[in-house]
Write a protein that holds these residues in place. Structure first.
Motif, short mmCIF file in Angstrom:
data_model
loop_
_atom_site.label_atom_id
_atom_site.label_comp_id
_atom_site.label_asym_id
_atom_site.label_seq_id
_atom_site.Cartn_x
_atom_site.Cartn_y
_atom_site.Cartn_z
N ASP A 1 -13.58 -11.23 2.74
CA ASP A 1 -14.61 -12.25 2.92
C ASP A 1 -14.06 -13.60 3.36
OD1 ASP A 1 -13.43 -13.27 0.64
OD2 ASP A 1 -15.13 -12.84 -0.68
N THR B 1 -18.12 -2.01 2.59
CA THR B 1 -19.13 -1.60 3.56
C THR B 1 -18.94 -0.14 3.93
OG1 THR B 1 -20.17 -2.17 5.68
CG2 THR B 1 -17.77 -2.26 5.59
N TYR C 1 -24.91 -5.65 0.34
CA TYR C 1 -24.65 -7.08 0.28
C TYR C 1 -24.35 -7.52 -1.14
CZ TYR C 1 -26.35 -7.60 5.01
OH TYR C 1 -26.51 -7.50 6.37
N GLY C 2 -23.34 -8.39 -1.27
CA GLY C 2 -23.04 -9.01 -2.55
C GLY C 2 -22.26 -8.14 -3.51
N ASN D 1 -16.08 -7.52 0.30
CA ASN D 1 -17.22 -6.65 0.09
C ASN D 1 -16.85 -5.25 0.54
OD1 ASN D 1 -18.81 -8.87 -0.69
ND2 ASN D 1 -19.35 -9.30 1.43
N VAL E 1 -19.05 -6.63 -4.82
CA VAL E 1 -17.62 -6.88 -4.65
C VAL E 1 -16.86 -6.17 -5.74
CG1 VAL E 1 -17.97 -9.12 -3.57
CG2 VAL E 1 -17.74 -9.00 -6.03
N THR F 1 -25.09 -1.89 4.71
CA THR F 1 -24.09 -2.58 3.92
C THR F 1 -24.69 -2.99 2.58
OG1 THR F 1 -22.90 -3.42 5.82
CG2 THR F 1 -22.61 -4.62 3.79
N GLY G 1 -22.66 -6.58 -8.75
CA GLY G 1 -23.63 -7.02 -7.76
C GLY G 1 -24.76 -7.79 -8.39
#
Length: 259
Positions: A117, A125, A15-16, A123, A18, A13, A61
């Motif tokens: 979220d 994935t 992360y962060g 997010n 969006v 994934t 990100g």
């Protein structure tokens, strides 16, 4: 459930990352309706599914912004709990050809979907990652079901796939490792292979107990006791078994693996 062969946990994934609310050049707002992307344009049109192919977006990100384009759309009709929309993204490169945003999953798909979220954003994935795998297994954190803590189940599943016993983002699994996953709500049921043994019970904060580490070369029970004092008296087969954990309300999900 069917036995899973885990892909690389390091690639699961982003992360962060969006999506911003405005699509480049679209004059509209992008949102996630569960795992589906919906683009509402200023002229009143609403784009979904195949209509989003060709739309360019910016992913913001921690390391800056990346421009991507939706280049494909399909549905995974085999996902537990109903179809999941899948989006293929390409990353724009100024000094060379475009590349896939997602690494391939076990079926060769370079695809993913948004994960809400809980606060209005989401997010993105990939199906090759733990977050995506757990959704396809039926643990959908955006769904509300009476008596079934879906968000906590999804978190427990992610920790389990990564063998992140302490729930502190220190995964200890290995590529190609098979696990048998099941839960107390019947979303997934055990289909243990011959030779597999009970490994651990899992909750939203990581393991509730550990009978044996999945990859002994990566972490030992002694090391887990040092790292995670809360697990110290719940390590080893005498302190951790399916029979012992079934009455434990914190244990939402369980797994078998080869010792």
């Amino acid at each position: 459930m069917r036995t899973l062969t885990l892909a690389s946990f390091l690639l699961i994934t982003l992360y962060g990352l969006v999506f911003p609310h405005t699509a480049i050049g679209a004059g509209g707002r992008l949102r996630a309706d569960g795992p589906e992307l919906v683009l509402s344009l200023d002229d009143g049109r609403v784009l979904r599914g195949d209509d989003l192919i060709g739309v360019r977006l910016v992913l913001a990100g921690p390391h800056g912004k990346t421009q991507v384009q939706i280049v494909g759309f399909a549905e995974d009709t085999t996902a537990t709990g109903g179809p999941i929309p899948l989006y293929s993204l390409s990353v724009s490169a100024s000094d060379g050809p475009s590349d896939n945003f997602c690494r391939p999953d076990s079926r060769g798909r370079h695809a993913g979907f948004p994960l809400p979220d809980g606060s209005g954003g989401f997010n993105f994935t990939c199906t090759s990652g733990a977050e995506g795998k757990c959704v396809l297994m039926g643990y959908r954190p955006w769904e509300i079901r009476d008596g079934v803590p879906m968000r906590d189940l999804h978190r427990a599943c992610v920790h389990m796939l990564r063998a992140d016993y302490g729930g502190d983002d220190r995964p200890t699994t290995r590529d190609g490792t098979s696990v048998d996953v099941f839960d107390r709500f019947g979303i997934q049921k055990s289909e243990k292979l011959d030779g597999m043994q009970f490994e651990a019970a899992w909750g939203p904060d990581g393991a509730v107990c550990v009978a044996h580490p999945r990859i002994a070369q990566n972490v030992t029970l002694e090391r887990l006791a040092e790292r995670h004092p809360r697990l110290a008296d719940r390590l080893g087969p005498k302190s951790c078994s399916l029979e012992m954990m079934q009455p434990e309300p914190r244990a939402l999900l369980f797994n078998h693996s080869f010792p």
